[in-house]
Motif scaffolding. Structure first.
Motif, PDB file in Angstrom:
ATOM      1  N   VAL A  46      63.280  30.138  28.213  1.00 37.03           N
ATOM      2  CA  VAL A  46      63.290  28.978  29.104  1.00 37.03           C
ATOM      3  C   VAL A  46      64.206  29.256  30.293  1.00 37.03           C
ATOM      4  CG1 VAL A  46      63.866  26.530  29.309  1.00 37.03           C
ATOM      5  CG2 VAL A  46      62.801  27.408  27.231  1.00 37.03           C
ATOM      6  N   VAL A  47      63.767  28.871  31.482  1.00 37.31           N
ATOM      7  CA  VAL A  47      64.486  29.127  32.717  1.00 37.31           C
ATOM      8  C   VAL A  47      64.858  27.803  33.369  1.00 37.31           C
ATOM      9  CG1 VAL A  47      64.326  30.250  34.969  1.00 37.31           C
ATOM     10  CG2 VAL A  47      63.123  31.219  33.020  1.00 37.31           C
ATOM     11  N   PHE A  48      66.130  27.655  33.741  1.00 33.06           N
ATOM     12  CA  PHE A  48      66.592  26.479  34.469  1.00 33.06           C
ATOM     13  C   PHE A  48      66.408  26.737  35.957  1.00 33.06           C
ATOM     14  CE2 PHE A  48      70.447  24.806  36.704  1.00 33.06           C
ATOM     15  CZ  PHE A  48      70.026  23.493  36.757  1.00 33.06           C
ATOM     16  N   GLU A  49      65.785  25.820  36.669  1.00 29.65           N
ATOM     17  CA  GLU A  49      65.527  25.966  38.105  1.00 29.65           C
ATOM     18  C   GLU A  49      66.592  25.199  38.885  1.00 29.65           C
ATOM     19  OE1 GLU A  49      63.207  27.672  39.689  1.00 29.65           O
ATOM     20  OE2 GLU A  49      61.742  28.156  38.156  1.00 29.65           O
ATOM     21  N   PRO A  50      67.705  25.851  39.298  1.00 26.77           N
ATOM     22  CA  PRO A  50      68.804  25.125  39.935  1.00 26.77           C
ATOM     23  C   PRO A  50      68.425  24.444  41.242  1.00 26.77           C
ATOM     24  CG  PRO A  50      69.144  27.486  40.089  1.00 26.77           C
ATOM     25  CD  PRO A  50      67.966  27.278  39.180  1.00 26.77           C
ATOM     26  N   SER A  51      67.434  24.960  41.965  1.00 24.87           N
ATOM     27  CA  SER A  51      67.040  24.336  43.230  1.00 24.87           C
ATOM     28  C   SER A  51      66.348  22.999  43.009  1.00 24.87           C
ATOM     29  CB  SER A  51      66.113  25.265  44.013  1.00 24.87           C
ATOM     30  OG  SER A  51      64.910  25.463  43.293  1.00 24.87           O
ATOM     31  N   THR A  52      66.008  22.679  41.775  1.00 29.79           N
ATOM     32  CA  THR A  52      65.272  21.441  41.509  1.00 29.79           C
ATOM     33  C   THR A  52      66.170  20.282  41.111  1.00 29.79           C
ATOM     34  OG1 THR A  52      64.958  21.843  39.140  1.00 29.79           O
ATOM     35  CG2 THR A  52      63.358  22.830  40.644  1.00 29.79           C
ATOM     36  N   VAL A  53      67.472  20.517  40.930  1.00 30.27           N
ATOM     37  CA  VAL A  53      68.360  19.440  40.494  1.00 30.27           C
ATOM     38  C   VAL A  53      68.362  18.342  41.545  1.00 30.27           C
ATOM     39  CG1 VAL A  53      70.725  18.798  39.931  1.00 30.27           C
ATOM     40  CG2 VAL A  53      69.800  20.970  39.127  1.00 30.27           C
ATOM     41  N   THR A  54      68.132  17.125  41.105  1.00 27.31           N
ATOM     42  CA  THR A  54      68.092  15.994  42.020  1.00 27.31           C
ATOM     43  C   THR A  54      68.813  14.804  41.392  1.00 27.31           C
ATOM     44  OG1 THR A  54      66.632  14.622  43.384  1.00 27.31           O
ATOM     45  CG2 THR A  54      65.824  15.201  41.202  1.00 27.31           C
ATOM     46  N   TRP A  55      69.432  13.994  42.231  1.00 27.19           N
ATOM     47  CA  TRP A  55      70.230  12.850  41.779  1.00 27.19           C
ATOM     48  C   TRP A  55      69.665  11.568  42.364  1.00 27.19           C
ATOM     49  CZ3 TRP A  55      74.725  13.711  38.877  1.00 27.19           C
ATOM     50  CH2 TRP A  55      75.105  15.046  38.758  1.00 27.19           C
ATOM     51  N   SER A  56      69.790  10.488  41.625  1.00 23.37           N
ATOM     52  CA  SER A  56      69.445   9.168  42.137  1.00 23.37           C
ATOM     53  C   SER A  56      70.607   8.264  41.778  1.00 23.37           C
ATOM     54  CB  SER A  56      68.163   8.656  41.495  1.00 23.37           C
ATOM     55  OG  SER A  56      67.843   7.391  42.011  1.00 23.37           O
ATOM     56  N   GLY A  57      71.285   7.737  42.768  1.00 17.18           N
ATOM     57  CA  GLY A  57      72.505   7.003  42.487  1.00 17.18           C
ATOM     58  C   GLY A  57      73.539   8.004  41.994  1.00 17.18           C
ATOM     59  N   SER A  58      74.470   7.562  41.198  1.00 18.34           N
ATOM     60  CA  SER A  58      75.495   8.491  40.727  1.00 18.34           C
ATOM     61  C   SER A  58      75.378   8.796  39.244  1.00 18.34           C
ATOM     62  CB  SER A  58      76.876   7.906  41.016  1.00 18.34           C
ATOM     63  OG  SER A  58      77.015   6.665  40.353  1.00 18.34           O
ATOM     64  N   ASN A  59      74.458   8.137  38.534  1.00 15.84           N
ATOM     65  CA  ASN A  59      74.403   8.294  37.089  1.00 15.84           C
ATOM     66  C   ASN A  59      73.047   8.740  36.541  1.00 15.84           C
ATOM     67  OD1 ASN A  59      77.158   7.426  36.683  1.00 15.84           O
ATOM     68  ND2 ASN A  59      76.435   5.389  37.233  1.00 15.84           N
ATOM     69  N   CYS A  60      72.189   9.267  37.402  1.00 13.46           N
ATOM     70  CA  CYS A  60      70.903   9.826  36.990  1.00 13.46           C
ATOM     71  C   CYS A  60      70.774  11.222  37.585  1.00 13.46           C
ATOM     72  CB  CYS A  60      69.733   8.988  37.509  1.00 13.46           C
ATOM     73  SG  CYS A  60      69.622   7.322  36.857  1.00 13.46           S
ATOM     74  N   LYS A  61      70.373  12.156  36.749  1.00  9.09           N
ATOM     75  CA  LYS A  61      70.191  13.535  37.193  1.00  9.09           C
ATOM     76  C   LYS A  61      68.913  14.066  36.556  1.00  9.09           C
ATOM     77  CE  LYS A  61      72.576  17.993  36.783  1.00  9.09           C
ATOM     78  NZ  LYS A  61      73.793  18.637  36.243  1.00  9.09           N
ATOM     79  N   ALA A  62      68.114  14.798  37.314  1.00  6.27           N
ATOM     80  CA  ALA A  62      66.881  15.379  36.783  1.00  6.27           C
ATOM     81  C   ALA A  62      66.758  16.811  37.278  1.00  6.27           C
ATOM     82  CB  ALA A  62      65.669  14.564  37.214  1.00  6.27           C
ATOM     83  N   TRP A  63      66.024  17.626  36.534  1.00  9.55           N
ATOM     84  CA  TRP A  63      65.797  19.010  36.915  1.00  9.55           C
ATOM     85  C   TRP A  63      64.541  19.520  36.234  1.00  9.55           C
ATOM     86  CZ3 TRP A  63      69.620  17.341  33.672  1.00  9.55           C
ATOM     87  CH2 TRP A  63      69.614  17.824  32.361  1.00  9.55           C
ATOM     88  N   ILE A  64      64.129  20.748  36.628  1.00  9.44           N
ATOM     89  CA  ILE A  64      62.950  21.386  36.052  1.00  9.44           C
ATOM     90  C   ILE A  64      63.378  22.610  35.250  1.00  9.44           C
ATOM     91  CG2 ILE A  64      60.840  22.683  36.564  1.00  9.44           C
ATOM     92  CD1 ILE A  64      60.431  20.911  38.990  1.00  9.44           C
ATOM     93  N   ASN A  65      62.841  22.709  34.055  1.00  8.75           N
ATOM     94  CA  ASN A  65      62.892  23.949  33.287  1.00  8.75           C
ATOM     95  C   ASN A  65      61.532  24.607  33.458  1.00  8.75           C
ATOM     96  OD1 ASN A  65      65.472  23.515  32.167  1.00  8.75           O
ATOM     97  ND2 ASN A  65      64.601  22.356  30.471  1.00  8.75           N
ATOM     98  N   THR A  66      61.500  25.938  33.470  1.00  8.37           N
ATOM     99  CA  THR A  66      60.220  26.635  33.488  1.00  8.37           C
ATOM    100  C   THR A  66      60.186  27.627  32.339  1.00  8.37           C
ATOM    101  OG1 THR A  66      61.060  28.273  35.065  1.00  8.37           O
ATOM    102  CG2 THR A  66      59.840  26.401  35.970  1.00  8.37           C
ATOM    103  N   GLU A  67      58.981  27.965  31.941  1.00  9.68           N
ATOM    104  CA  GLU A  67      58.808  28.891  30.828  1.00  9.68           C
ATOM    105  C   GLU A  67      57.530  29.679  31.055  1.00  9.68           C
ATOM    106  OE1 GLU A  67      58.748  28.800  25.949  1.00  9.68           O
ATOM    107  OE2 GLU A  67      58.653  26.941  27.060  1.00  9.68           O
ATOM    108  N   GLN A  68      57.597  30.963  30.761  1.00  9.75           N
ATOM    109  CA  GLN A  68      56.403  31.796  30.851  1.00  9.75           C
ATOM    110  C   GLN A  68      55.797  31.917  29.458  1.00  9.75           C
ATOM    111  OE1 GLN A  68      56.910  35.841  32.262  1.00  9.75           O
ATOM    112  NE2 GLN A  68      54.969  35.695  33.355  1.00  9.75           N
ATOM    113  N   ILE A  69      54.540  31.495  29.348  1.00  8.61           N
ATOM    114  CA  ILE A  69      53.825  31.536  28.076  1.00  8.61           C
ATOM    115  C   ILE A  69      52.547  32.324  28.283  1.00  8.61           C
ATOM    116  CG2 ILE A  69      52.744  30.147  26.256  1.00  8.61           C
ATOM    117  CD1 ILE A  69      54.549  27.788  27.219  1.00  8.61           C
ATOM    118  N   ASN A  70      52.388  33.395  27.521  1.00  7.98           N
ATOM    119  CA  ASN A  70      51.200  34.258  27.633  1.00  7.98           C
ATOM    120  C   ASN A  70      50.930  34.672  29.073  1.00  7.98           C
ATOM    121  OD1 ASN A  70      50.749  34.093  24.852  1.00  7.98           O
ATOM    122  ND2 ASN A  70      49.580  32.205  25.085  1.00  7.98           N
TER     123      ASN A  70
END
Length: 136
Positions: free
Chosen positions: A33-57
């Motif tokens: 599993v790969v963490f995509e640091p460029s995808t980290v996004t915030w809404s307000g000060s108490n919500c954080k979201a990001w994308i993990n990626t994974e190579q399968i087959n």
């Protein structure tokens, strides 16, 4: 396909665990599993979201993750750009004081994924933000 990634090298550890459990290293090799640091996004000060990626087959997949703390009511979904338009590819997920994620969605060559987050506790249109991964 070249993507800049910070890779969490867990395949060797998982392979060892699978071997001890009677599995094979081949099963673990596709589960890095790969963490995509460029995808980290915030809404307000108490919500954080990001994308993990994974190579399968040999193909890449994306997963949206959202984290909430201090009582924030956080919403998140995964969208994808392909053939000139953005579409929502995951359900909408909501969490208060915890973390949840989408399933894995196609994110291979020619696609660009984004995870979008909003703090429903104090929502305005300005609080809906997205972080992007992949290349078109």
């Amino acid at each position: 396909m070249a993507k800049t990634r910070f890779v969490l090298r867990t395949a060797a550890v998982v392979a060892g665990l699978l071997i001890m459990a009677g599995g094979t290293p081949v099963e673990a090799a596709a589960q890095s599993v790969v963490f995509e640091p460029s995808t980290v996004t915030w809404s307000g000060s108490n919500c954080k979201a990001w994308i993990n990626t994974e190579q399968i087959n040999g193909a890449w997949y994306a997963q949206g993750v959202v984290h909430s703390w201090n009582g924030a009511d956080c919403g998140m979904n995964l969208i994808r750009y392909h053939n000139g338009s953005w579409t929502q590819v995951s359900n909408e997920y909501e969490v208060v004081n915890g973390q949840t994620n989408t399933g894995w969605h196609w994110d291979d060559s020619g696609f660009k994924s984004a995870v979008c987050v909003i703090d429903w506790s104090r929502a305005t249109n300005a609080d809906y933000t997205c972080g992007y991964a992949g290349a078109v």
